[in-house]
Each structure stands twice: as C-alpha cells, then as structure tokens.
Design an enzyme around this catalytic site. Structure first.
Site, PDB file in Angstrom:
ATOM      1  N   GLY A  14     -21.453 -25.289 -26.485  1.00 54.63           N
ATOM      2  CA  GLY A  14     -21.880 -26.229 -27.520  1.00 54.63           C
ATOM      3  C   GLY A  14     -22.881 -25.561 -28.443  1.00 54.63           C
ATOM      4  CB  CYS A  15     -25.773 -26.964 -30.208  1.00 56.71           C
ATOM      5  SG  CYS A  15     -27.170 -26.462 -31.217  1.00 56.71           S
ATOM      6  CG  PHE A  16     -26.346 -21.081 -31.550  1.00 54.87           C
ATOM      7  CD1 PHE A  16     -27.180 -21.890 -32.284  1.00 54.87           C
ATOM      8  CD2 PHE A  16     -25.571 -20.160 -32.241  1.00 54.87           C
ATOM      9  CE1 PHE A  16     -27.266 -21.805 -33.662  1.00 54.87           C
ATOM     10  CE2 PHE A  16     -25.643 -20.055 -33.622  1.00 54.87           C
ATOM     11  CZ  PHE A  16     -26.492 -20.886 -34.331  1.00 54.87           C
TER      12      PHE A  16
END
Length: 179
Positions: A14-16
């Site tokens: 997902g979002c880093f």
C-alpha cells in the site's frame, strides 16, 4: 556494521508512508527508503505512479542485518501490517500502485516468501493472499518529501487514521523485534 553484511528486502504494502514508518522501527533494519518498483518506466515520479502511468508500486527497500532480523521475521511484520488479500487496494488507497507485492532478490527469499504465503493461506486468512511474488526490478527512490513522512507529519489526519493503527499493532504484537 559493514554494508556488505547487509541484505536487501523490497516490499509493497500500500502507501509507502505506512510501510516505511513500520519497518523503520524494526531492530536490524539499518535503512528504509520509500520509492517505486515493478514498472516499466525509468525514473518515475510520484504523479506518474499515482496516475497509473508506469505500472510501478509504491514500495520500500530495506537494508537489514540478517544476524539481527530474519527475512521470515520481516515477512511476518509485512503481512500483519497490511491486508494482503485485497487486490490493488489498501484502505482508501486504490490503484495498482498500492498493490501488495514482495520483490525478491534471490532464490532463498523467493522460497521463504512462497512458503510463508502458503502457510498463511492455510492458517490465517479467510480470503486468498493476492500478494505478488516477483523478481526485484530497478528501485527508484521517492522524492524527498516522502522520506520520513510519518515521523515528520504524525498529526496529519492520514497518519492518524491509517498509519497509527499499524504502529500500534507493531508495538503490541511485535515487541521482540522492535529497536
């Protein structure tokens, strides 16, 4: 610690901002860089990746000391801190660039990841794990404003709503591997 004793792991969950915040807190992890991998475009930028123009995933590249933390332990944290059963989505973040993926760097990592996925599918998850298991491709560092994002922006609503629960899970479930 000499750099030649460090190994590399590359994960997309997902979002880093989320994955970087989690893995920075793990003992034996010497460095975590957010970036982009798995796509076809050289030197992509955030806007291109977010618009789905590159096929890259938001990912992190970890340099870790295998004498202090094993690849299998890193995978345990990886799978526990995102939903590996949702295709191209984590919470409200939707798109192929938010996919779940393990970018393995050698045959040993591939075999360990394959075994862990099989075990988790058989014991933990009600839905099949959709995490890609792919040979590592070039990794492109994210722009500087994405580095240490959580630690610099803890009061931001996204951080509080999405990242704080992951950090809390880490603090309660993975105490033995924390720095």
């Amino acid at each position: 610690m000499e750099n030649n004793k460090l190994e590399t792991a590359t994960f997309a969950g997902g979002c880093f901002w989320c994955t970087e915040a989690v893995f920075k807190r793990i003992k034996g992890v010497e460095r975590v860089l957010p970036g982009y991998t798995g796509g076809e475009v050289k030197n992509p930028c955030y806007r291109e990746v977010a618009m789905g123009l590159t096929n890259h995933a938001e990912a992190i590249q970890i340099k870790y000391n295998p004498a202090l933390i094993s690849y299998q332990q890193l995978l345990a944290v990886f799978f526990a801190t995102h939903d590996p059963t949702t295709l191209n989505r984590q919470a409200n973040d939707v798109g192929k660039h938010y996919r779940s993926a393990i970018f393995y760097h050698n045959d040993k990592q591939y075999e360990i990841a394959k075994r862990v996925i099989k075990e988790l599918n058989a014991t933990i998850y009600n839905h099949k794990i959709v995490t890609e298991l792919t040979l590592a491709k070039p990794f492109y560092n994210a722009e500087s404003e994405h580095v240490d994002y959580y630690d610099l922006n803890k009061e931001q609503p996204y951080c509080q709503a999405i990242i704080n629960p992951k950090i809390n899970l880490l603090l309660t479930r993975f105490k033995s591997v924390l720095k």
